[in-house]
Write a protein that holds these residues in place. Sequence first.
Motif, PDB file in Angstrom:
ATOM      1  N   PRO A   1       0.961  -1.250   0.254  1.00 40.21           N
ATOM      2  CA  PRO A   1       0.046  -0.146  -0.059  1.00 40.21           C
ATOM      3  C   PRO A   1       0.972   1.211   0.040  1.00 40.21           C
ATOM      4  CG  PRO A   1       0.103  -0.930   2.058  1.00 40.21           C
ATOM      5  CD  PRO A   1       0.895  -1.811   1.280  1.00 40.21           C
ATOM      6  N   VAL A   2       0.366   2.202  -0.750  1.00 41.32           N
ATOM      7  CA  VAL A   2       0.770   3.671  -0.694  1.00 41.32           C
ATOM      8  C   VAL A   2      -0.419   4.439  -0.263  1.00 41.32           C
ATOM      9  CG1 VAL A   2       1.975   5.542  -1.617  1.00 41.32           C
ATOM     10  CG2 VAL A   2       2.811   3.357  -1.890  1.00 41.32           C
ATOM     11  N   ILE A   3      -0.463   5.396   0.852  1.00 42.11           N
ATOM     12  CA  ILE A   3      -1.436   6.186   0.915  1.00 42.11           C
ATOM     13  C   ILE A   3      -1.219   7.784   0.305  1.00 42.11           C
ATOM     14  CG2 ILE A   3      -2.645   7.552   2.762  1.00 42.11           C
ATOM     15  CD1 ILE A   3      -2.257   5.193   4.495  1.00 42.11           C
ATOM     16  N   VAL A   4      -2.348   7.845  -0.621  1.00 45.52           N
ATOM     17  CA  VAL A   4      -2.201   9.311  -1.547  1.00 45.52           C
ATOM     18  C   VAL A   4      -3.296  10.337  -0.923  1.00 45.52           C
ATOM     19  CG1 VAL A   4      -2.346  10.352  -3.353  1.00 45.52           C
ATOM     20  CG2 VAL A   4      -1.418   7.864  -3.382  1.00 45.52           C
ATOM     21  N   LEU A   5      -2.873  11.107  -0.038  1.00 42.72           N
ATOM     22  CA  LEU A   5      -3.760  12.075   0.319  1.00 42.72           C
ATOM     23  C   LEU A   5      -3.874  13.433  -0.752  1.00 42.72           C
ATOM     24  CD1 LEU A   5      -2.579  12.344   4.086  1.00 42.72           C
ATOM     25  CD2 LEU A   5      -4.270  10.900   3.268  1.00 42.72           C
ATOM     26  N   ASN A   6      -5.095  13.332  -1.468  1.00 44.60           N
ATOM     27  CA  ASN A   6      -5.513  14.045  -2.403  1.00 44.60           C
ATOM     28  C   ASN A   6      -6.236  15.515  -1.874  1.00 44.60           C
ATOM     29  OD1 ASN A   6      -5.795  15.202  -5.106  1.00 44.60           O
ATOM     30  ND2 ASN A   6      -7.498  13.886  -5.253  1.00 44.60           N
ATOM     31  N   LYS A   7      -6.442  16.382  -2.545  1.00 50.17           N
ATOM     32  CA  LYS A   7      -6.999  17.668  -2.391  1.00 50.17           C
ATOM     33  C   LYS A   7      -6.366  18.389  -1.116  1.00 50.17           C
ATOM     34  CE  LYS A   7     -11.378  15.435  -3.825  1.00 50.17           C
ATOM     35  NZ  LYS A   7     -12.926  15.232  -3.650  1.00 50.17           N
ATOM     36  N   ALA A   8      -4.974  18.488  -1.394  1.00 53.50           N
ATOM     37  CA  ALA A   8      -4.268  19.308  -0.261  1.00 53.50           C
ATOM     38  C   ALA A   8      -4.699  20.794  -0.663  1.00 53.50           C
ATOM     39  CB  ALA A   8      -2.754  19.004  -0.561  1.00 53.50           C
ATOM     40  N   ASP A   9      -4.944  21.128  -1.675  1.00 55.43           N
ATOM     41  CA  ASP A   9      -5.674  22.534  -1.818  1.00 55.43           C
ATOM     42  C   ASP A   9      -6.796  22.716  -1.211  1.00 55.43           C
ATOM     43  OD1 ASP A   9      -7.852  22.181  -4.466  1.00 55.43           O
ATOM     44  OD2 ASP A   9      -6.554  20.575  -3.908  1.00 55.43           O
ATOM     45  N   LEU A  10      -7.474  22.069  -0.544  1.00 55.94           N
ATOM     46  CA  LEU A  10      -8.960  22.201   0.242  1.00 55.94           C
ATOM     47  C   LEU A  10      -8.613  21.802   1.922  1.00 55.94           C
ATOM     48  CD1 LEU A  10     -11.495  20.118  -2.159  1.00 55.94           C
ATOM     49  CD2 LEU A  10     -10.753  22.703  -2.261  1.00 55.94           C
ATOM     50  N   CYS A  11      -7.447  21.593   1.930  1.00 54.47           N
ATOM     51  CA  CYS A  11      -7.164  21.435   3.486  1.00 54.47           C
ATOM     52  C   CYS A  11      -6.252  22.431   4.357  1.00 54.47           C
ATOM     53  CB  CYS A  11      -6.370  20.136   3.755  1.00 54.47           C
ATOM     54  SG  CYS A  11      -6.341  19.651   5.331  1.00 54.47           S
ATOM     55  N   GLU A  12      -7.028  22.837   5.389  1.00 51.84           N
ATOM     56  CA  GLU A  12      -6.245  24.199   6.188  1.00 51.84           C
ATOM     57  C   GLU A  12      -5.149  23.616   6.778  1.00 51.84           C
ATOM     58  OE1 GLU A  12      -9.136  25.962   8.194  1.00 51.84           O
ATOM     59  OE2 GLU A  12     -10.168  26.824   6.508  1.00 51.84           O
ATOM     60  N   ASP A  13      -5.027  22.389   7.282  1.00 50.58           N
ATOM     61  CA  ASP A  13      -4.019  21.887   8.180  1.00 50.58           C
ATOM     62  C   ASP A  13      -3.378  20.546   7.546  1.00 50.58           C
ATOM     63  OD1 ASP A  13      -2.084  21.149   9.886  1.00 50.58           O
ATOM     64  OD2 ASP A  13      -3.414  21.937  11.723  1.00 50.58           O
ATOM     65  N   VAL A  14      -2.782  20.575   6.279  1.00 51.51           N
ATOM     66  CA  VAL A  14      -2.425  19.181   5.904  1.00 51.51           C
ATOM     67  C   VAL A  14      -1.608  18.566   6.766  1.00 51.51           C
ATOM     68  CG1 VAL A  14      -1.006  18.271   4.094  1.00 51.51           C
ATOM     69  CG2 VAL A  14      -2.470  20.094   3.521  1.00 51.51           C
ATOM     70  N   GLU A  15      -0.579  18.892   7.704  1.00 47.30           N
ATOM     71  CA  GLU A  15       0.386  18.451   8.468  1.00 47.30           C
ATOM     72  C   GLU A  15      -0.501  17.768   9.328  1.00 47.30           C
ATOM     73  OE1 GLU A  15       4.484  19.238  11.194  1.00 47.30           O
ATOM     74  OE2 GLU A  15       3.523  21.066   9.853  1.00 47.30           O
ATOM     75  N   GLU A  16      -1.420  18.138  10.074  1.00 49.59           N
ATOM     76  CA  GLU A  16      -2.002  17.403  11.121  1.00 49.59           C
ATOM     77  C   GLU A  16      -2.826  16.194  10.569  1.00 49.59           C
ATOM     78  OE1 GLU A  16      -6.017  18.277  14.122  1.00 49.59           O
ATOM     79  OE2 GLU A  16      -4.981  20.250  12.983  1.00 49.59           O
ATOM     80  N   ARG A  17      -3.598  16.375   9.379  1.00 48.65           N
ATOM     81  CA  ARG A  17      -4.165  15.353   8.816  1.00 48.65           C
ATOM     82  C   ARG A  17      -2.979  14.031   8.525  1.00 48.65           C
ATOM     83  NH1 ARG A  17      -9.227  15.530  10.088  1.00 48.65           N
ATOM     84  NH2 ARG A  17     -10.533  16.830   8.851  1.00 48.65           N
ATOM     85  N   GLN A  18      -1.945  14.527   8.080  1.00 43.03           N
ATOM     86  CA  GLN A  18      -0.691  13.544   7.651  1.00 43.03           C
ATOM     87  C   GLN A  18      -0.247  12.781   8.933  1.00 43.03           C
ATOM     88  OE1 GLN A  18       2.315  14.977   5.541  1.00 43.03           O
ATOM     89  NE2 GLN A  18       3.510  13.291   5.268  1.00 43.03           N
ATOM     90  N   ASN A  19      -0.135  13.511  10.047  1.00 43.34           N
ATOM     91  CA  ASN A  19       0.147  12.892  11.262  1.00 43.34           C
ATOM     92  C   ASN A  19      -0.827  11.957  11.631  1.00 43.34           C
ATOM     93  OD1 ASN A  19       2.488  14.439  11.316  1.00 43.34           O
ATOM     94  ND2 ASN A  19       1.544  16.190  12.670  1.00 43.34           N
ATOM     95  N   GLU A  20      -2.214  12.258  11.682  1.00 49.16           N
ATOM     96  CA  GLU A  20      -3.099  11.233  11.954  1.00 49.16           C
ATOM     97  C   GLU A  20      -2.943  10.096  11.232  1.00 49.16           C
ATOM     98  OE1 GLU A  20      -6.743  13.555  11.416  1.00 49.16           O
ATOM     99  OE2 GLU A  20      -6.474  14.838  12.937  1.00 49.16           O
ATOM    100  N   VAL A  21      -2.603  10.172   9.925  1.00 52.90           N
ATOM    101  CA  VAL A  21      -2.721   9.024   9.048  1.00 52.90           C
ATOM    102  C   VAL A  21      -1.551   8.226   9.550  1.00 52.90           C
ATOM    103  CG1 VAL A  21      -2.526   8.022   6.802  1.00 52.90           C
ATOM    104  CG2 VAL A  21      -3.984  10.090   7.219  1.00 52.90           C
ATOM    105  N   GLU A  22      -0.539   8.853   9.672  1.00 52.80           N
ATOM    106  CA  GLU A  22       0.876   8.148  10.454  1.00 52.80           C
ATOM    107  C   GLU A  22       0.701   7.461  11.342  1.00 52.80           C
ATOM    108  OE1 GLU A  22       3.728  11.146  10.477  1.00 52.80           O
ATOM    109  OE2 GLU A  22       4.274  11.269   8.369  1.00 52.80           O
ATOM    110  N   GLY A  23      -0.202   7.750  12.413  1.00 53.04           N
ATOM    111  CA  GLY A  23      -0.456   7.202  13.650  1.00 53.04           C
ATOM    112  C   GLY A  23      -1.592   5.858  13.521  1.00 53.04           C
ATOM    113  N   ILE A  24      -1.975   5.682  12.192  1.00 51.65           N
ATOM    114  CA  ILE A  24      -2.945   4.238  12.043  1.00 51.65           C
ATOM    115  C   ILE A  24      -2.211   3.579  10.901  1.00 51.65           C
ATOM    116  CG2 ILE A  24      -4.988   5.472  12.639  1.00 51.65           C
ATOM    117  CD1 ILE A  24      -5.681   5.314   9.898  1.00 51.65           C
ATOM    118  N   ALA A  25      -1.161   4.039  10.159  1.00 52.43           N
ATOM    119  CA  ALA A  25      -0.684   3.274   8.898  1.00 52.43           C
ATOM    120  C   ALA A  25       1.160   3.415   9.267  1.00 52.43           C
ATOM    121  CB  ALA A  25      -1.044   4.299   7.689  1.00 52.43           C
ATOM    122  N   PHE A  26       1.569   2.464  10.194  1.00 56.99           N
ATOM    123  CA  PHE A  26       2.678   2.439  10.353  1.00 56.99           C
ATOM    124  C   PHE A  26       3.697   1.869   9.449  1.00 56.99           C
ATOM    125  CE2 PHE A  26      -0.113   1.527  14.079  1.00 56.99           C
ATOM    126  CZ  PHE A  26       0.314   2.680  14.818  1.00 56.99           C
ATOM    127  N   GLY A  27       4.543   2.664   8.827  1.00 56.43           N
ATOM    128  CA  GLY A  27       5.527   2.336   7.861  1.00 56.43           C
ATOM    129  C   GLY A  27       5.146   2.473   6.454  1.00 56.43           C
TER     130      GLY A  27
END
Length: 352
Positions: free
Chosen positions: A144-170
């Motif tokens: 798997p590779v997680i692709v977070l799309n629509k970064a242009d519509l997100c006010e806090d991309v880094e926070e969302r990315q951290n949330e995903v990192e917390g459930i998708a280890f490695g």
Amino acid sequence: MNLQVLGWSQFFANSLGNQWQESYTVGRVALEHKNTYILYTEQGELSADVTGKLRYQATGRQDFPAVGDWVVISVRKGEKKATIQAILPRKSKFSRKTVGSKTEEQIIATNVDTVFLICGLDNDFNLRRIERYLILVWESGANPVIVLNKADLCEDVEERQNEVEGIAFGVPIIVLSAINNQGIEALFPYLKPGHTVALLGSSGVGKSTLTNQLIGKAVQAVQEVRKGDDRGRHTTTHRELILLPSGGVLIDTPGMREIQIWAGDDSLDETFSDIKTLAMQCRFQDCHHEHEPGCAVQQALENGSLDKQRFVSYQKLQKELNYLVRKQDQKASLAEKEKWKKITKSLRRMKK
């Protein structure tokens, strides 16, 4: 067409029996219709159907060719048509349970190397849905590779990315905006010749937009998502194998509104490796993580190192998998009984 560019490898060559090597050739399923298939072959694009023998021996939909399959074929010269004689062993297989009450496997795509699990960074962002998709991907045998799309519509991309990192280890996580063609170059290392990538995600996450950007032209229709909930309509209506300018192979799939699990315990443990690690520290091996003394999972919930919603998601998915196993066992038992009924009837006829 070059077979190696299409994904042909030594794995498939080794599985090609001697009985097929002289009079037959191979092709890869690019499109699947009800009774016919479109194949990519060294002879070009061919329309194909399956033999009566293959159809007769099939016990379910999983025994018919699926998009991504390598198949043994006999070519009808001058007709641009072929007959599928056999399906070669699958290197990987992405499946889900069919929608509805039936306990049957629905194959989404086969022989996939990497799955781009696409999630929108809009109002439809959902960690629990990502967990469900990850179970299916790990079960498939692909990476798997997680692709977070629509970064242009997100006010806090880094926070969302951290949330995903917390459930998708490695798991690699790539942030981009397909509609603005930003960040897409991070996907290129996976799109090499002979490498097959599948796009998976719910309706409206931007799979068709991303496909068009990767191909360099509009080959997939694009629709706007609904206002209010950011949910999309099914733009892609069928699974399709697409050749990329880079030489890679892309399989686009329709968006899934309902993600029915078709997997085993190993895939659950892979997705929830943090809970699995905690469970190994419990005092009792058969701990249910409820009220038992010395439960490491309950301790982690109490001190906040394990998110309660994640644990609830784990319990829910575990119940789904246990139910699926019971239904599969019941179905196998009924099929075995039916087989022996037919054998008994046949023996009785022979004695008369």
